[in-house]
Design a protein around this motif. Structure first.
Motif, PDB file in Angstrom:
ATOM      1  N   PRO A   1      53.154  30.989  23.145  1.00  0.00           N
ATOM      2  CA  PRO A   1      52.488  31.234  24.424  1.00  0.00           C
ATOM      3  C   PRO A   1      51.342  30.251  24.619  1.00  0.00           C
ATOM      4  CG  PRO A   1      52.890  33.302  23.304  1.00  0.00           C
ATOM      5  CD  PRO A   1      53.217  32.200  22.323  1.00  0.00           C
ATOM      6  N   GLY A   2      51.274  29.669  25.794  1.00  0.00           N
ATOM      7  CA  GLY A   2      50.236  28.687  26.063  1.00  0.00           C
ATOM      8  C   GLY A   2      50.416  28.043  27.418  1.00  0.00           C
ATOM      9  N   VAL A   3      49.726  26.914  27.606  1.00  0.00           N
ATOM     10  CA  VAL A   3      49.735  26.205  28.876  1.00  0.00           C
ATOM     11  C   VAL A   3      50.486  24.885  28.712  1.00  0.00           C
ATOM     12  CG1 VAL A   3      48.314  25.133  30.663  1.00  0.00           C
ATOM     13  CG2 VAL A   3      47.559  27.260  29.575  1.00  0.00           C
ATOM     14  N   VAL A   4      51.423  24.638  29.619  1.00  0.00           N
ATOM     15  CA  VAL A   4      52.147  23.369  29.682  1.00  0.00           C
ATOM     16  C   VAL A   4      51.493  22.547  30.789  1.00  0.00           C
ATOM     17  CG1 VAL A   4      54.347  22.263  30.228  1.00  0.00           C
ATOM     18  CG2 VAL A   4      54.309  24.408  28.941  1.00  0.00           C
ATOM     19  N   THR A   5      51.083  21.341  30.461  1.00  0.00           N
ATOM     20  CA  THR A   5      50.474  20.443  31.437  1.00  0.00           C
ATOM     21  C   THR A   5      51.464  19.341  31.766  1.00  0.00           C
ATOM     22  OG1 THR A   5      48.286  20.903  30.509  1.00  0.00           O
ATOM     23  CG2 THR A   5      48.479  18.967  31.942  1.00  0.00           C
ATOM     24  N   VAL A   6      51.759  19.199  33.058  1.00  0.00           N
ATOM     25  CA  VAL A   6      52.750  18.228  33.525  1.00  0.00           C
ATOM     26  C   VAL A   6      52.053  17.202  34.402  1.00  0.00           C
ATOM     27  CG1 VAL A   6      54.883  17.943  34.845  1.00  0.00           C
ATOM     28  CG2 VAL A   6      54.495  20.048  33.548  1.00  0.00           C
ATOM     29  N   LYS A   7      52.287  15.917  34.120  1.00  0.00           N
ATOM     30  CA  LYS A   7      51.761  14.829  34.951  1.00  0.00           C
ATOM     31  C   LYS A   7      52.950  14.188  35.669  1.00  0.00           C
ATOM     32  CE  LYS A   7      48.988  11.648  36.546  1.00  0.00           C
ATOM     33  NZ  LYS A   7      48.727  11.722  37.937  1.00  0.00           N
ATOM     34  N   PRO A   8      53.223  14.639  36.913  1.00  0.00           N
ATOM     35  CA  PRO A   8      54.348  14.078  37.667  1.00  0.00           C
ATOM     36  C   PRO A   8      54.125  12.596  37.971  1.00  0.00           C
ATOM     37  CG  PRO A   8      53.532  16.080  38.706  1.00  0.00           C
ATOM     38  CD  PRO A   8      52.532  15.687  37.659  1.00  0.00           C
ATOM     39  N   ALA A   9      55.212  11.886  38.130  1.00  0.00           N
ATOM     40  CA  ALA A   9      55.132  10.471  38.492  1.00  0.00           C
ATOM     41  C   ALA A   9      54.492  10.316  39.858  1.00  0.00           C
ATOM     42  CB  ALA A   9      56.528   9.855  38.492  1.00  0.00           C
ATOM     43  N   SER A  10      54.602  11.359  40.680  1.00  0.00           N
ATOM     44  CA  SER A  10      54.179  11.260  42.081  1.00  0.00           C
ATOM     45  C   SER A  10      52.859  11.935  42.424  1.00  0.00           C
ATOM     46  CB  SER A  10      55.266  11.877  42.962  1.00  0.00           C
ATOM     47  OG  SER A  10      55.431  13.238  42.621  1.00  0.00           O
ATOM     48  N   GLY A  11      52.135  12.502  41.452  1.00  0.00           N
ATOM     49  CA  GLY A  11      50.937  13.216  41.882  1.00  0.00           C
ATOM     50  C   GLY A  11      50.053  13.724  40.777  1.00  0.00           C
ATOM     51  N   ALA A  12      49.249  14.724  41.130  1.00  0.00           N
ATOM     52  CA  ALA A  12      48.243  15.287  40.232  1.00  0.00           C
ATOM     53  C   ALA A  12      48.879  16.210  39.201  1.00  0.00           C
ATOM     54  CB  ALA A  12      47.212  16.054  41.044  1.00  0.00           C
ATOM     55  N   GLU A  13      48.144  16.414  38.097  1.00  0.00           N
ATOM     56  CA  GLU A  13      48.628  17.295  37.037  1.00  0.00           C
ATOM     57  C   GLU A  13      48.866  18.706  37.550  1.00  0.00           C
ATOM     58  OE1 GLU A  13      46.947  15.468  32.861  1.00  0.00           O
ATOM     59  OE2 GLU A  13      45.993  17.253  33.657  1.00  0.00           O
ATOM     60  N   GLU A  14      49.885  19.326  36.963  1.00  0.00           N
ATOM     61  CA  GLU A  14      50.228  20.716  37.255  1.00  0.00           C
ATOM     62  C   GLU A  14      50.213  21.462  35.929  1.00  0.00           C
ATOM     63  OE1 GLU A  14      54.135  20.200  38.812  1.00  0.00           O
ATOM     64  OE2 GLU A  14      53.451  19.144  40.587  1.00  0.00           O
ATOM     65  N   ARG A  15      49.805  22.739  35.970  1.00  0.00           N
ATOM     66  CA  ARG A  15      49.746  23.538  34.743  1.00  0.00           C
ATOM     67  C   ARG A  15      50.553  24.811  34.916  1.00  0.00           C
ATOM     68  NH1 ARG A  15      44.263  23.792  31.818  1.00  0.00           N
ATOM     69  NH2 ARG A  15      44.478  25.916  32.523  1.00  0.00           N
ATOM     70  N   TYR A  16      51.274  25.172  33.840  1.00  0.00           N
ATOM     71  CA  TYR A  16      52.121  26.363  33.833  1.00  0.00           C
ATOM     72  C   TYR A  16      51.864  27.151  32.560  1.00  0.00           C
ATOM     73  CZ  TYR A  16      54.569  23.754  37.405  1.00  0.00           C
ATOM     74  OH  TYR A  16      54.862  23.039  38.549  1.00  0.00           O
ATOM     75  N   VAL A  17      51.843  28.462  32.688  1.00  0.00           N
ATOM     76  CA  VAL A  17      51.715  29.339  31.529  1.00  0.00           C
ATOM     77  C   VAL A  17      53.124  29.697  31.073  1.00  0.00           C
ATOM     78  CG1 VAL A  17      50.941  31.601  30.733  1.00  0.00           C
ATOM     79  CG2 VAL A  17      49.513  30.279  32.295  1.00  0.00           C
TER      80      VAL A  17
END
Length: 134
Positions: free
Chosen positions: A48-64
């Motif tokens: 369990p934790g946070v996934v940080t995604v840096k899309p090629a097209s924009g700002a970072e997104e975070r998902y639990v």
């Protein structure tokens, strides 16, 4: 400039992310790991934790995410989560409920092995709660 790669975040309910990304930080069972294009093949369980995604097209997104596993290949990464939700959509009451259930699992454990596993899961959930509060 770093290469982009295909990333998918999937939960039993839905596909949350399917896009080209620069990098992804996932909470692997052995610790956080950053995945980039051309990563060596690895399969890991997810805590369990946070996934940080840096899309090629924009700002970072975070998902639990609440457990699962990630399949990492040079050309992409698929994270199959037991449960996942965008950080902005997290239900704090649901997280508190999960923590309470984990505490009950620790108290109800029938043997040392079950108790240790329940304690580890409870520690992961409380760490996640602290990370979301920051």
């Amino acid at each position: 400039m770093a290469d982009n790669f295909k990333f998918e975040l999937v939960s039993p309910e839905r596909l949350l992310v399917s896009e080209e990304v620069q990098h992804v930080v996932i909470p692997g069972a052995e610790g956080e790991m950053t995945v980039m294009a051309n990563h060596a093949p690895v399969m890991t369980t997810i805590k369990p934790g946070v996934v940080t995604v840096k899309p090629a097209s924009g700002a970072e997104e975070r998902y639990v995410v609440f457990g699962g596993f990630a399949d990492i290949l040079p050309e992409g990464c698929t994270l199959l989560a037991e449960s996942a939700v965008a950080v902005g959509d997290i239900d704090r009451d649901d997280l508190a409920r999960r923590i309470q259930e984990a505490k009950e699992d620790v108290a109800d454990a029938k043997d040392d092995k079950a108790k240790t596993k329940a304690e580890q899961f409870l520690a992961q959930l409380t760490t996640l709660e602290s990370a979301l509060a920051a």
